[in-house]
Design a protein around this motif. Structure first.
Motif, mmCIF file in Angstrom:
data_model
loop_
_atom_site.group_PDB
_atom_site.id
_atom_site.type_symbol
_atom_site.label_atom_id
_atom_site.label_comp_id
_atom_site.label_asym_id
_atom_site.label_seq_id
_atom_site.Cartn_x
_atom_site.Cartn_y
_atom_site.Cartn_z
ATOM 1 N N LYS A 484 -22.189 8.046 58.655
ATOM 2 C CA LYS A 484 -22.235 7.743 57.232
ATOM 3 C C LYS A 484 -20.826 7.520 56.660
ATOM 4 O O LYS A 484 -19.849 8.122 57.108
ATOM 5 N N ALA A 485 -20.791 6.662 55.628
ATOM 6 C CA ALA A 485 -19.608 6.461 54.784
ATOM 7 C C ALA A 485 -18.350 6.186 55.597
ATOM 8 O O ALA A 485 -17.307 6.815 55.403
ATOM 9 N N ILE A 486 -18.427 5.220 56.510
ATOM 10 C CA ILE A 486 -17.245 4.799 57.270
ATOM 11 C C ILE A 486 -16.453 3.814 56.418
ATOM 12 O O ILE A 486 -16.995 2.800 55.981
ATOM 13 N N ASN A 487 -15.207 4.094 56.162
ATOM 14 C CA ASN A 487 -14.328 3.176 55.437
ATOM 15 C C ASN A 487 -13.608 2.302 56.466
ATOM 16 O O ASN A 487 -12.634 2.725 57.091
ATOM 17 N N LEU A 488 -14.125 1.085 56.655
ATOM 18 C CA LEU A 488 -13.553 0.163 57.640
ATOM 19 C C LEU A 488 -12.527 -0.728 56.953
ATOM 20 O O LEU A 488 -12.873 -1.595 56.151
ATOM 21 N N THR A 489 -11.270 -0.512 57.268
ATOM 22 C CA THR A 489 -10.165 -1.246 56.639
ATOM 23 C C THR A 489 -9.990 -2.604 57.313
ATOM 24 O O THR A 489 -10.251 -2.755 58.512
ATOM 25 N N ALA A 490 -9.553 -3.594 56.536
ATOM 26 C CA ALA A 490 -9.274 -4.921 57.090
ATOM 27 C C ALA A 490 -8.239 -4.795 58.192
ATOM 28 O O ALA A 490 -7.211 -4.134 58.034
ATOM 29 N N GLY A 491 -8.514 -5.425 59.344
ATOM 30 C CA GLY A 491 -7.628 -5.323 60.491
ATOM 31 C C GLY A 491 -8.027 -4.232 61.462
ATOM 32 O O GLY A 491 -7.348 -4.029 62.471
ATOM 33 N N TYR A 492 -9.128 -3.531 61.181
ATOM 34 C CA TYR A 492 -9.608 -2.459 62.059
ATOM 35 C C TYR A 492 -10.961 -2.848 62.646
ATOM 36 O O TYR A 492 -11.620 -3.778 62.174
ATOM 37 N N HIS A 493 -11.381 -2.105 63.670
ATOM 38 C CA HIS A 493 -12.635 -2.420 64.350
ATOM 39 C C HIS A 493 -13.409 -1.142 64.640
ATOM 40 O O HIS A 493 -12.882 -0.024 64.543
ATOM 41 N N PHE A 582 -17.256 -1.610 48.382
ATOM 42 C CA PHE A 582 -15.978 -2.217 48.733
ATOM 43 C C PHE A 582 -14.865 -1.468 48.016
ATOM 44 O O PHE A 582 -15.102 -0.750 47.034
ATOM 45 N N SER A 583 -13.653 -1.654 48.483
ATOM 46 C CA SER A 583 -12.518 -0.985 47.857
ATOM 47 C C SER A 583 -12.362 -1.452 46.416
ATOM 48 O O SER A 583 -12.535 -2.635 46.124
ATOM 49 N N PRO A 584 -12.080 -0.526 45.484
ATOM 50 C CA PRO A 584 -11.934 -0.925 44.079
ATOM 51 C C PRO A 584 -10.694 -1.769 43.869
ATOM 52 O O PRO A 584 -9.746 -1.739 44.666
ATOM 53 N N GLU A 585 -10.710 -2.537 42.801
ATOM 54 C CA GLU A 585 -9.552 -3.358 42.460
ATOM 55 C C GLU A 585 -8.355 -2.455 42.204
ATOM 56 O O GLU A 585 -8.453 -1.433 41.525
ATOM 57 N N GLY A 586 -7.211 -2.811 42.767
ATOM 58 C CA GLY A 586 -6.020 -1.991 42.615
ATOM 59 C C GLY A 586 -5.828 -0.993 43.733
ATOM 60 O O GLY A 586 -4.808 -0.278 43.776
ATOM 61 N N SER A 587 -6.776 -0.894 44.681
ATOM 62 C CA SER A 587 -6.632 0.027 45.807
ATOM 63 C C SER A 587 -5.497 -0.450 46.711
ATOM 64 O O SER A 587 -5.333 -1.649 46.937
ATOM 65 N N PRO A 588 -4.685 0.471 47.243
ATOM 66 C CA PRO A 588 -3.578 0.046 48.119
ATOM 67 C C PRO A 588 -4.059 -0.545 49.444
ATOM 68 O O PRO A 588 -3.292 -1.191 50.145
ATOM 69 N N SER A 589 -5.312 -0.328 49.817
ATOM 70 C CA SER A 589 -5.844 -0.918 51.044
ATOM 71 C C SER A 589 -7.166 -1.617 50.737
ATOM 72 O O SER A 589 -7.870 -1.270 49.792
ATOM 73 N N GLU A 590 -7.479 -2.591 51.573
ATOM 74 C CA GLU A 590 -8.722 -3.346 51.421
ATOM 75 C C GLU A 590 -9.705 -2.852 52.478
ATOM 76 O O GLU A 590 -9.440 -2.937 53.679
ATOM 77 N N TYR A 591 -10.826 -2.313 52.051
ATOM 78 C CA TYR A 591 -11.768 -1.746 53.012
ATOM 79 C C TYR A 591 -13.202 -1.927 52.530
ATOM 80 O O TYR A 591 -13.469 -2.242 51.368
ATOM 81 N N MET A 592 -14.129 -1.715 53.462
ATOM 82 C CA MET A 592 -15.565 -1.690 53.167
ATOM 83 C C MET A 592 -16.090 -0.310 53.525
ATOM 84 O O MET A 592 -15.652 0.288 54.503
ATOM 85 N N THR A 593 -17.026 0.197 52.729
ATOM 86 C CA THR A 593 -17.693 1.451 53.046
ATOM 87 C C THR A 593 -19.039 1.132 53.666
ATOM 88 O O THR A 593 -19.867 0.443 53.063
ATOM 89 N N LEU A 594 -19.258 1.624 54.891
ATOM 90 C CA LEU A 594 -20.437 1.264 55.666
ATOM 91 C C LEU A 594 -21.157 2.511 56.170
ATOM 92 O O LEU A 594 -20.517 3.504 56.514
ATOM 93 N N ASP A 595 -22.480 2.439 56.209
ATOM 94 C CA ASP A 595 -23.292 3.374 56.991
ATOM 95 C C ASP A 595 -23.689 2.647 58.266
ATOM 96 O O ASP A 595 -24.141 1.488 58.214
#
Length: 611
Positions: A484-493, A582-595
């Motif tokens: 649950k609630a995996i924050n997958l950052t851009a550039g990660y796998h 998805f990451s909120p606007e202004g977040s220092p990183s770009e990520y998706m929250t996934l189950d």
């Protein structure tokens, strides 16, 4: 202009079945359900050929009989097709000249503001500010196309997960042209009219600003600013009295008061409305979070997202093949890929000649051709009349005359060819069964495996029979593992085979699922695939196995909260990814929250698989 009005306020049935007087198709669009009805006509759910849901409004026949209505309707449709705002439902198709005019717009999976307030009460201030700012943007593009809405009211505002949608812009103008509006057919709603409308004076874009203020008051309090009652009483108060704003929250008072000015010239412009919303929110820029609506209203969006499946056109009856299957030209049975195809069944054993008593081929009596069982695979040959005759009239002894209907030597030759086919099919089936038992081998070693299985028998045919009699050993479906609630950052796998599925840095390296910095999810392995499930489609292992709409990558622009993606990997695992945010606007990183749910080694196994 739009065609979507999903039912009356408070009506819990979102998708109503078609009644006897409802059409089943409109200009080639097959209708799946009725969304609602109003003074202008009925609204139906349908789908484009590409599978996108649309709302089709069919105008009442009475209006279609008025030439001036048709002229205005055609003019408004033409203008509406130029409206392409983020907070409007675009018009994608229409027919203004047909026997019964209609128009189609994109279907918005969300309740109307009227439905939401009746069912769940007034909205919080933050939601009202985001609502009015979005509606103001919609009016900006509507007015830019030369259209005045004229009928902006809570039932013409739909609440979607990513903001409001203004619908039905311009229809009231066409309705004004017909005498039906003066004979019991109501188009506008008195509670949300502007004073100039009520007095029959000129309508301008400022008319929509007055209605915007009324919608804001209604959303914040749950009641119209000028009260309820008879149409004449409400219209009198709109023209001559001040609105009751005692229940409007203080942060909204200036916005609502200025919009409800009696003089159109005193009302704010659209740009000023947006600035008033920003000021009331203490922000220079409004940010719309995904959960901008109360959870109870968001649940209604989920219900409407589960739209009925498109009506399928019945397939034409299967015609008999032009050329009958010939056993003299055998076709090798195709082995379905792991996880697909019909379930394994007990193979049909070919007749076996007892060892030690060979019969010369020229003198062999024809073998009875066994009828295939009810569960035979699609590629199994079917009996032929010639074979049936041979079963009914076998050759009594070698060299004896054969009855004319048996086909003579040709019948014997066909019977021999059929026996060869069954022997080949038995070996192929045995190979597939051995593959299911985990004994996978490369190349064309099926015959060798059959001989190995039949060790100790006297003939190769007996070895094939022993292999064919092996009982299928289907493995049970693997148990799911949930993360649950995996924050997958851009550039990660993610690697689904890991005991603990968690993001790891890197992409384009043969991984199983990566968030590419180009803005898309990527199936990295060469044999991996992604399938984006339809909105409302519930993902499961069975669904992921059955889906074949494969893609190598899916762009984030196609994703929203709640969408699900099936992942199949080259290593034999299956996964179901559910987007949670998805990451909120202004977040220092770009990520998706996934189950993420993983079924390890799920390809080609399980009672539900068809490998």
């Amino acid at each position: 202009m739009s065609g979507q009005q999903p039912g009356r306020a408070g009506n819990p049935q979102v998708f109503q079945p078609l009644a006897a007087d409802d059409p089943t198709t409109v200009a080639g669009y097959r209708l799946a359900a009725k969304l609602g009805a109003g003074g202008m006509g009925k609204v139906y759910l349908s789908y484009t050929p590409g599978g996108r849901p649309v709302a089709i409004k069919v105008i009442r026949p009475e209006f279609g009989e008025d030439p001036e209505f048709r002229r205005r309707f055609a003019q408004e449709v033409q203008s509406a097709q130029r409206v392409q705002g983020l907070f409007t439902a675009p018009v994608i198709d229409a027919d203004t000249d047909g026997a019964q005019p209609w128009l189609a717009t994109a279907y918005v999976p969300g309740p109307s503001l009227a439905d939401a307030v009746v069912a769940h009460g007034a909205l919080p201030v933050e939601a009202v500010l985001l609502l009015i700012a979005g509606m103001a943007e919609a009016l900006h593009v509507i007015h830019g196309a030369g259209i005045v809405h004229r009928d902006l009211k809570p039932s013409n505002v739909l609440l979607a997960a990513d903001g409001p949608r203004v619908i039905d812009f311009g229809i009231a103008y066409a309705a004004d042209a017909t005498s039906l509006t003066g004979s019991g057919v109501t188009i506008g709603t008195p509670s949300f009219m502007a004073p100039e409308q009520a007095a029959g004076r000129k309508v301008t874009p400022a008319t929509d600003i007055f209605a915007l203020g009324q919608v804001a008051a209604y959303a914040a309090t749950g009641t119209p600013a000028f009260g309820e009652g008879t149409s004449h009483g409400v219209l009198y108060r709109i023209v001559h009295e001040q609105p009751d704003l005692s229940g409007v929250p203080e942060r909204l008072t200036e916005l609502v008061t200025r919009c409800l000015a009696k003089d159109p010239e005193a009302r704010p412009t659209i740009a000023e409305v947006i600035r008033l919303c920003q000021t009331a929110n203490a922000e220079t820029v409004l940010r719309r979070p995904e959960d901008w609506l109360p959870s109870s209203v968001a649940a209604d969006i989920t219900v409407r997202a589960a739209a009925p499946a498109p009506v399928q056109t019945p397939p034409p009856p299967a015609a008999a093949p032009a050329v009958a299957y010939s056993p003299t030209a055998p076709v090798a049975p195709a082995t379905p890929p792991p996880g697909f195809g019909p379930p394994q069944q007990q193979p049909v054993q070919p007749p076996v000649q007892r060892p030690g008593t060979p019969v010369p081929p020229a003198q062999q009596p024809p073998r009875p051709y066994p009828a295939p069982p009810a569960h035979a695979h699609a590629y199994a040959p079917t009996p032929f009349p010639a074979h049936q005759h041979q079963q009914q009239h076998p050759q009594p002894y070698p060299g004896a005359p054969v009855p004319p209907k048996s086909g003579g030597k040709r019948g014997v030759f066909i019977a021999l060819a059929a026996a060869v086919i069954f022997t080949v099919a038995g070996s192929a089936t045995a190979y597939v069964l051995q593959k299911d038992d985990g004994q996978q081998k490369q190349g064309s070693g099926g015959s060798a495996q059959g001989a190995e299985q039949g060790k100790g028998n006297d003939t190769t045919a007996a070895g094939g029979a022993a292999a064919g009699s092996a009982k299928p050993n289907a493995k049970a479906d693997p148990k799911p593992a949930d993360f649950k609630a995996i924050n997958l950052t851009a550039g990660y796998h993610l690697t689904l085979g890991d005991d603990d599925v968690r993001p790891q840095q890197g992409e384009d390296g043969g991984y199983e699922l990566s968030y590419d910095t180009g803005g898309y999810l990527d199936a990295e392995t060469s044999e991996g695939n992604l399938v984006l499930l339809d909105p409302g489609q519930e993902g499961s292992l069975a669904v992921c196995r059955a889906e074949t709409r494969f893609a190598k990558n899916i762009y984030l622009t196609k994703l929203a909260k709640g969408r699900q993606i099936c992942v199949s990997t080259g290593t034999g695992h299956m996964g179901l990814v559910t987007v949670q945010g998805f990451s909120p606007e202004g977040s220092p990183s770009e990520y998706m929250t996934l189950d993420v749910t993983v079924w390890r080694n799920a390809v080609g196994t399980g009672s539900g698989s068809r490998s």
